[in-house]
Design a protein around this motif. Sequence first.
Motif, mmCIF file in Angstrom:
data_model
loop_
_atom_site.group_PDB
_atom_site.id
_atom_site.type_symbol
_atom_site.label_atom_id
_atom_site.label_comp_id
_atom_site.label_asym_id
_atom_site.label_seq_id
_atom_site.Cartn_x
_atom_site.Cartn_y
_atom_site.Cartn_z
ATOM 1 N N GLU A 113 0.834 -1.209 0.000
ATOM 2 C CA GLU A 113 0.000 0.000 0.000
ATOM 3 C C GLU A 113 0.867 1.256 0.000
ATOM 4 O OE1 GLU A 113 -3.773 -1.836 2.526
ATOM 5 O OE2 GLU A 113 -2.154 -0.802 3.588
ATOM 6 N N ALA A 114 1.909 1.267 0.827
ATOM 7 C CA ALA A 114 2.800 2.429 0.885
ATOM 8 C C ALA A 114 3.518 2.620 -0.451
ATOM 9 C CB ALA A 114 3.803 2.267 2.024
ATOM 10 N N MET A 115 4.034 1.538 -0.999
ATOM 11 C CA MET A 115 4.734 1.638 -2.282
ATOM 12 C C MET A 115 3.815 2.210 -3.358
ATOM 13 S SD MET A 115 6.835 -1.914 -2.473
ATOM 14 C CE MET A 115 8.308 -2.222 -1.530
ATOM 15 N N ALA A 116 2.584 1.718 -3.411
ATOM 16 C CA ALA A 116 1.634 2.196 -4.419
ATOM 17 C C ALA A 116 1.341 3.681 -4.259
ATOM 18 C CB ALA A 116 0.337 1.395 -4.338
ATOM 19 N N ALA A 117 1.414 4.182 -3.025
ATOM 20 C CA ALA A 117 1.142 5.599 -2.760
ATOM 21 C C ALA A 117 2.384 6.476 -2.895
ATOM 22 C CB ALA A 117 0.550 5.748 -1.355
ATOM 23 N N GLY A 125 13.901 -5.305 -3.679
ATOM 24 C CA GLY A 125 14.699 -4.198 -4.193
ATOM 25 C C GLY A 125 13.994 -2.860 -4.224
ATOM 26 N N ALA A 126 12.806 -2.778 -3.637
ATOM 27 C CA ALA A 126 12.035 -1.535 -3.665
ATOM 28 C C ALA A 126 11.849 -0.940 -2.267
ATOM 29 C CB ALA A 126 10.676 -1.788 -4.308
ATOM 30 N N ALA A 127 12.648 -1.406 -1.312
ATOM 31 C CA ALA A 127 12.548 -0.903 0.065
ATOM 32 C C ALA A 127 13.915 -1.006 0.727
ATOM 33 C CB ALA A 127 11.524 -1.714 0.861
ATOM 34 N N SER A 147 6.567 0.634 -9.156
ATOM 35 C CA SER A 147 6.686 -0.432 -10.144
ATOM 36 C C SER A 147 6.417 -1.796 -9.503
ATOM 37 C CB SER A 147 8.087 -0.401 -10.758
ATOM 38 O OG SER A 147 8.262 -1.468 -11.643
ATOM 39 N N ARG A 148 7.022 -2.037 -8.362
ATOM 40 C CA ARG A 148 6.861 -3.327 -7.672
ATOM 41 C C ARG A 148 5.413 -3.560 -7.261
ATOM 42 N NH1 ARG A 148 7.926 -8.379 -7.212
ATOM 43 N NH2 ARG A 148 7.957 -9.173 -5.110
ATOM 44 N N SER A 149 4.774 -2.558 -6.689
ATOM 45 C CA SER A 149 3.402 -2.727 -6.193
ATOM 46 C C SER A 149 2.402 -2.924 -7.335
ATOM 47 C CB SER A 149 2.985 -1.537 -5.332
ATOM 48 O OG SER A 149 2.922 -0.354 -6.104
#
Length: 171
Positions: free
Chosen positions: A88-92, A110-112, A146-148
């Motif tokens: 949810e955080a990544m998408a936002a 690789g996205a955090a 991208s990941r989310s």
Amino acid sequence: IYPPKNFTRLIRAYATVGPAKGIPLVVAGGENRFLSDHELKEPEALGIAEWVKWPGWVEQQDLAAFYALADALLLPSLFESCGLPVLEAMAAGCPVVTTDRYGTKELAEGAAILVDPESVQSIAEGIRIALDDAKRRAELIAAGKSRSAGFQWHRCAAETLRVLERVAADR
């Protein structure tokens, strides 16, 4: 809040970074705090109670705004079955600091910023990077979006249906 969420170490790590930068810690969630009453006293024990905000339960339709306004999501859980707050955080567009194991590591891909959840120092360093390294923040935001994007409920439902159909056909 309950023991696997690792709240005590999170608060101790935050105490070394957040107040000095003038950034409050917002702890969202309901009143159901399982086996964690002692952990809720940690901000006061560390002298940072005024820096910790408790908005209570946040409705689903309001979560995106919380993430969008946040400097980072801090989720140093000892384990997560499926860390939906990470996605949810990544998408936002919110940078994520989470753990290098048990559920969140696989989601983060690789996205955090991945930290050792048993090390206050590691969690604090992850928070520092998320707050201070503008280039890394931008990379995390782009990678997180991208990941989310690969995690969609309709895709989950379709893949689950395919598995159920295969199992039914084998019987």
